[in-house]
Scaffold this active site. Sequence first.
Site, PDB file in Angstrom:
ATOM      1  CB  SER A  11      54.191  17.981  46.963  1.00 40.18           C
ATOM      2  OG  SER A  11      53.412  18.317  47.004  1.00 40.18           O
ATOM      3  CD  GLU A  13      48.750  24.475  49.889  1.00 41.16           C
ATOM      4  OE1 GLU A  13      49.240  24.300  48.848  1.00 41.16           O
ATOM      5  OE2 GLU A  13      48.232  25.679  50.618  1.00 41.16           O
ATOM      6  CB  THR A  44      50.243  29.448  51.959  1.00 38.56           C
ATOM      7  OG1 THR A  44      50.137  30.018  53.228  1.00 38.56           O
ATOM      8  CG2 THR A  44      50.182  27.926  51.092  1.00 38.56           C
ATOM      9  NE  ARG A 102      43.187  37.213  41.475  1.00 37.50           N
ATOM     10  CZ  ARG A 102      42.001  36.499  41.086  1.00 37.50           C
ATOM     11  NH1 ARG A 102      41.563  37.387  40.186  1.00 37.50           N
ATOM     12  NH2 ARG A 102      41.503  35.950  42.297  1.00 37.50           N
ATOM     13  CG  ASP A 104      41.444  36.240  46.209  1.00 38.54           C
ATOM     14  OD1 ASP A 104      41.552  35.581  45.179  1.00 38.54           O
ATOM     15  OD2 ASP A 104      41.609  34.328  46.646  1.00 38.54           O
ATOM     16  CE1 TYR A 140      41.766  27.576  42.327  1.00 35.62           C
ATOM     17  CE2 TYR A 140      42.670  28.510  40.529  1.00 35.62           C
ATOM     18  CZ  TYR A 140      42.510  28.626  41.490  1.00 35.62           C
ATOM     19  OH  TYR A 140      43.330  29.380  42.429  1.00 35.62           O
ATOM     20  CG  HIS A 144      39.235  31.420  40.178  1.00 33.41           C
ATOM     21  ND1 HIS A 144      38.320  32.839  40.227  1.00 33.41           N
ATOM     22  CD2 HIS A 144      39.994  31.142  41.228  1.00 33.41           C
ATOM     23  CE1 HIS A 144      38.834  33.438  41.093  1.00 33.41           C
ATOM     24  NE2 HIS A 144      40.071  32.122  41.875  1.00 33.41           N
ATOM     25  CE  LYS A 160      46.408  28.945  36.685  1.00 31.17           C
ATOM     26  NZ  LYS A 160      46.156  29.487  37.864  1.00 31.17           N
ATOM     27  CG  PHE A 211      39.234  25.773  54.046  1.00 34.14           C
ATOM     28  CD1 PHE A 211      39.504  27.189  55.178  1.00 34.14           C
ATOM     29  CD2 PHE A 211      39.781  24.603  55.306  1.00 34.14           C
ATOM     30  CE1 PHE A 211      40.328  27.408  56.311  1.00 34.14           C
ATOM     31  CE2 PHE A 211      40.774  25.337  56.225  1.00 34.14           C
ATOM     32  CZ  PHE A 211      41.165  25.672  56.519  1.00 34.14           C
ATOM     33  CG  HIS A 261      50.124  19.077  46.804  1.00 34.71           C
ATOM     34  ND1 HIS A 261      51.049  20.019  46.607  1.00 34.71           N
ATOM     35  CD2 HIS A 261      49.107  21.211  47.360  1.00 34.71           C
ATOM     36  CE1 HIS A 261      51.225  21.366  47.400  1.00 34.71           C
ATOM     37  NE2 HIS A 261      50.019  22.061  47.678  1.00 34.71           N
TER      38      HIS A 261
HETATM   39  P1  FAD Z   1      44.484  33.360  38.084  1.00 31.65           P
HETATM   40  O1  FAD Z   1      44.990  32.292  37.333  1.00 31.65           O
HETATM   41  O2  FAD Z   1      45.427  34.736  37.920  1.00 31.65           O
HETATM   42  O3  FAD Z   1      43.009  33.414  38.270  1.00 31.65           O
HETATM   43  C1  FAD Z   1      42.358  34.314  38.766  1.00 31.65           C
HETATM   44  C2  FAD Z   1      40.847  34.636  38.102  1.00 31.65           C
HETATM   45  O4  FAD Z   1      41.025  35.250  37.007  1.00 31.65           O
HETATM   46  C3  FAD Z   1      40.132  33.103  37.073  1.00 31.65           C
HETATM   47  O5  FAD Z   1      38.876  33.155  37.868  1.00 31.65           O
HETATM   48  C4  FAD Z   1      40.656  33.161  35.919  1.00 31.65           C
HETATM   49  O6  FAD Z   1      39.814  32.514  34.830  1.00 31.65           O
HETATM   50  C5  FAD Z   1      40.690  34.915  35.731  1.00 31.65           C
HETATM   51  N1  FAD Z   1      42.049  35.145  34.595  1.00 31.65           N
HETATM   52  C6  FAD Z   1      43.618  34.784  34.530  1.00 31.65           C
HETATM   53  N2  FAD Z   1      44.005  35.055  33.896  1.00 31.65           N
HETATM   54  C7  FAD Z   1      43.355  35.878  33.045  1.00 31.65           C
HETATM   55  C8  FAD Z   1      44.036  36.709  32.267  1.00 31.65           C
HETATM   56  N3  FAD Z   1      45.276  36.941  31.798  1.00 31.65           N
HETATM   57  N4  FAD Z   1      42.686  37.819  31.491  1.00 31.65           N
HETATM   58  C9  FAD Z   1      41.202  37.738  31.856  1.00 31.65           C
HETATM   59  N5  FAD Z   1      40.609  36.535  33.096  1.00 31.65           N
HETATM   60  C10 FAD Z   1      42.370  35.712  33.745  1.00 31.65           C
HETATM   61  N6  FAD Z   1      45.700  32.013  47.805  1.00 31.65           N
HETATM   62  C11 FAD Z   1      46.771  33.205  48.850  1.00 31.65           C
HETATM   63  O7  FAD Z   1      46.890  34.135  48.943  1.00 31.65           O
HETATM   64  N7  FAD Z   1      48.222  32.907  48.965  1.00 31.65           N
HETATM   65  C12 FAD Z   1      48.834  31.071  48.870  1.00 31.65           C
HETATM   66  O8  FAD Z   1      49.744  30.512  49.127  1.00 31.65           O
HETATM   67  C13 FAD Z   1      48.298  30.359  47.818  1.00 31.65           C
HETATM   68  N8  FAD Z   1      47.792  29.020  47.462  1.00 31.65           N
HETATM   69  C14 FAD Z   1      47.438  28.374  47.070  1.00 31.65           C
HETATM   70  C15 FAD Z   1      47.332  27.410  46.854  1.00 31.65           C
HETATM   71  C16 FAD Z   1      46.945  26.729  45.584  1.00 31.65           C
HETATM   72  C17 FAD Z   1      47.374  25.706  45.431  1.00 31.65           C
HETATM   73  C18 FAD Z   1      45.773  27.056  44.874  1.00 31.65           C
HETATM   74  C19 FAD Z   1      45.006  26.350  43.944  1.00 31.65           C
HETATM   75  C20 FAD Z   1      44.879  28.305  45.552  1.00 31.65           C
HETATM   76  C21 FAD Z   1      46.093  29.227  46.020  1.00 31.65           C
HETATM   77  N9  FAD Z   1      45.294  30.332  46.208  1.00 31.65           N
HETATM   78  C22 FAD Z   1      46.845  30.639  47.484  1.00 31.65           C
HETATM   79  C23 FAD Z   1      44.678  30.689  45.772  1.00 31.65           C
HETATM   80  C24 FAD Z   1      44.367  31.140  44.636  1.00 31.65           C
HETATM   81  O9  FAD Z   1      45.280  32.558  45.242  1.00 31.65           O
HETATM   82  C25 FAD Z   1      42.903  32.654  44.370  1.00 31.65           C
HETATM   83  O10 FAD Z   1      42.692  30.762  44.103  1.00 31.65           O
HETATM   84  C26 FAD Z   1      42.959  33.522  43.601  1.00 31.65           C
HETATM   85  O11 FAD Z   1      41.596  33.734  43.504  1.00 31.65           O
HETATM   86  C27 FAD Z   1      43.615  33.467  41.803  1.00 31.65           C
HETATM   87  O12 FAD Z   1      44.493  32.692  42.448  1.00 31.65           O
HETATM   88  P2  FAD Z   1      45.383  32.338  40.612  1.00 31.65           P
HETATM   89  O13 FAD Z   1      46.980  32.144  40.782  1.00 31.65           O
HETATM   90  O14 FAD Z   1      44.336  30.444  40.493  1.00 31.65           O
HETATM   91  O15 FAD Z   1      44.348  33.307  39.673  1.00 31.65           O
END
Ligand code: FAD
Length: 280
Positions: A11, A13, A44, A102, A104, A140, A144, A160, A211, A261
């Site tokens: 895939s 991106e 994205t 989630r 940033d 990660y 992360h 998740k 990056f 990917h």
């Molecule tokens: P989460 O899974 O929510 O994790 C974030 C942090 O919180 C981690 O440290 C985790 O350990 C902790 N955590 C998770 N759940 C809980 C909980 N319930 N309680 C307490 N702590 C918790 N960013 C963008 O802005 N746009 C994009 O399109 C984008 N695409 C991406 C695609 C991929 C494949 C990847 C790997 C990353 C991408 N990112 C993107 C970056 C991503 O948004 C960041 O890495 C962000 O900091 C974390 O998002 P996440 O969904 O992994 O968060």
Amino acid sequence: MSAQEHPLGISFEFFPPNTEAGRDKLMQTRDALATRGPRFFSVTYGAGGSTQHRTTDTVRMVRESGFTTAPHLSCIGSEKAALRDLLAQYREEGIDSLVALRGDLPSGMGGIGELRYANELVEFIREETGDHFNIAVAAYPETHPQAPNADRDVENFARKMKAGANLAITQYFFNADAYFRFVERARALGVEAPIVPGIMPITNYTKLARFSDACGAEIPRWIRKQLEAYGDDSESIAAFGEDVISRLSQRLLDGGAPGLHFYTLNQAEPSLRVVDNICG
Ligand code: FAD
């Protein structure tokens, strides 16, 4: 487009371009990559919905290829009502795959929003739309950057997945062992869904270093030092990058990775070269 799906499950991106020239280039990139039969393309999303329309416009454009196109969707800084509207819009347009994150919060941007973590977004999507969407989430292998430690991070990842994700895509990495170990740990926590390695082709050292600092991916010293030695010699960087990433990809597939990917940065050639090297 009638290309067959690539046997290795790949895939690609993209990010939403912000100029006409960028859009034209992305259409060429899309068409070049479509010839290799991707499982899907993804696009994205800016945190807090800041560039939402650019993502939706780009998704429409990429979908013209006839291939499944998954918008990324992040929850930080967004209210549930806005996310609900966007999900409804995607459904109406016939989109059935998402990458749920989630995200940033850019500095200076308002509150966190109603959903704090990606597991809450996945739950929300399932509550609102049942099984309509195939949901991918982020993983990660090198932990992360905000996680307190590796154990908590893999537990959060498992949470998740159990909230209803169908697939995980990893942050890029250059150390295959980190990936294999992460997969093993996730399986031990009951995660059964595919965990697909994210692959970043190496084309430019300065960008890669920037990056990698931001997202917590480690560039091994031997790669850094070799790239530094090449300086501005972009041909040598491209050749070295192709070799390193092709070998990494092959090792991941040989070790059981369920596909690859590619973070294309809207360029076709670097990903194409790796795909063509690994299939033979
Ligand atoms: P989460 O899974 O929510 O994790 C974030 C942090 O919180 C981690 O440290 C985790 O350990 C902790 N955590 C998770 N759940 C809980 C909980 N319930 N309680 C307490 N702590 C918790 N960013 C963008 O802005 N746009 C994009 O399109 C984008 N695409 C991406 C695609 C991929 C494949 C990847 C790997 C990353 C991408 N990112 C993107 C970056 C991503 O948004 C960041 O890495 C962000 O900091 C974390 O998002 P996440 O969904 O992994 O968060």
